[in-house]
Write an enzyme that holds these catalytic residues in place. Structure first.
Site, PDB file in Angstrom:
ATOM      1  CB  CYS A  60      56.949  -6.934 -15.611  1.00  0.00           C
ATOM      2  SG  CYS A  60      58.646  -6.593 -15.082  1.00  0.00           S
ATOM      3  CG  ASP A  61      50.461  -8.604 -14.557  1.00  0.00           C
ATOM      4  OD1 ASP A  61      50.190  -9.778 -14.852  1.00  0.00           O
ATOM      5  OD2 ASP A  61      49.596  -7.723 -14.375  1.00  0.00           O
TER       6      ASP A  61
END
Length: 166
Positions: A60-61
């Site tokens: 997600c980062d």
């Protein structure tokens, strides 16, 4: 409905799958200051919606950073990253990561976005990784429901769809 797994175990997605050619449903999410944001606030613009389960995880980062970097090359395209994280956590993460070219929004309150786009994971109360591109007339021109939530989306296809819709 899209068949999705999380760590190779099937999960149940709530809501209806959004398909290419359909009208993009309006929704309400929260900004990092807890103010309401409606999808219709961006009416008339091309929008790329990057959906992540939790901003604090590796994939997600990377996904959020990738679209933040690409934003400079996409011109007049609004990039929205949506997760079910608390707005406070999103604000802290964005400040630490230097995210300033995308809007990071929270669907934590009532999963309005997640249910309207068919990405709310019933078992986990998270959103399933996905990408949507909506043109300036509110038509969905690209939709990707990533089949394994822990995998990356097809960044290049999403970016090309956004550029083509602009």
């Amino acid at each position: 409905m899209a068949q999705v797994t999380f760590k190779e175990k099937p999960v149940t997605l709530m809501g209806n799958e959004v398909t290419v050619g359909s009208n993009a449903p309006d929704f309400t999410v929260l900004a990092n200051d807890l103010s309401e944001v409606n999808f219709s606030d961006y009416k008339g613009k091309v929008r790329l919606i990057s959906v992540v389960p939790s901003i604090d995880t590796g994939v997600c980062d990377q996904q959020t950073r990738k679209f933040n970097e690409e934003a400079a090359n996409l011109g007049n395209i609004e990039i929205l990253t949506i997760s079910a994280d608390l707005p406070f956590a999103q604000k802290r993460w964005c400040a630490a990561a230097g995210i300033d070219n995308v809007q990071v929004l929270s669907d934590h309150r009532d999963l309005d976005f997640g249910k309207k786009y068919g990405v709310a994971i019933e078992e986990l109360r998270l959103l399933s990784r996905s990408i949507f591109v909506v043109d300036s007339s509110d038509t969905v021109v690209y939709a990707e429901y990533v089949s394994e939530v822990t995998n990356h989306p097809n960044y290049e296809a999403a970016i090309e769809a956004a550029k083509s819709a602009n």
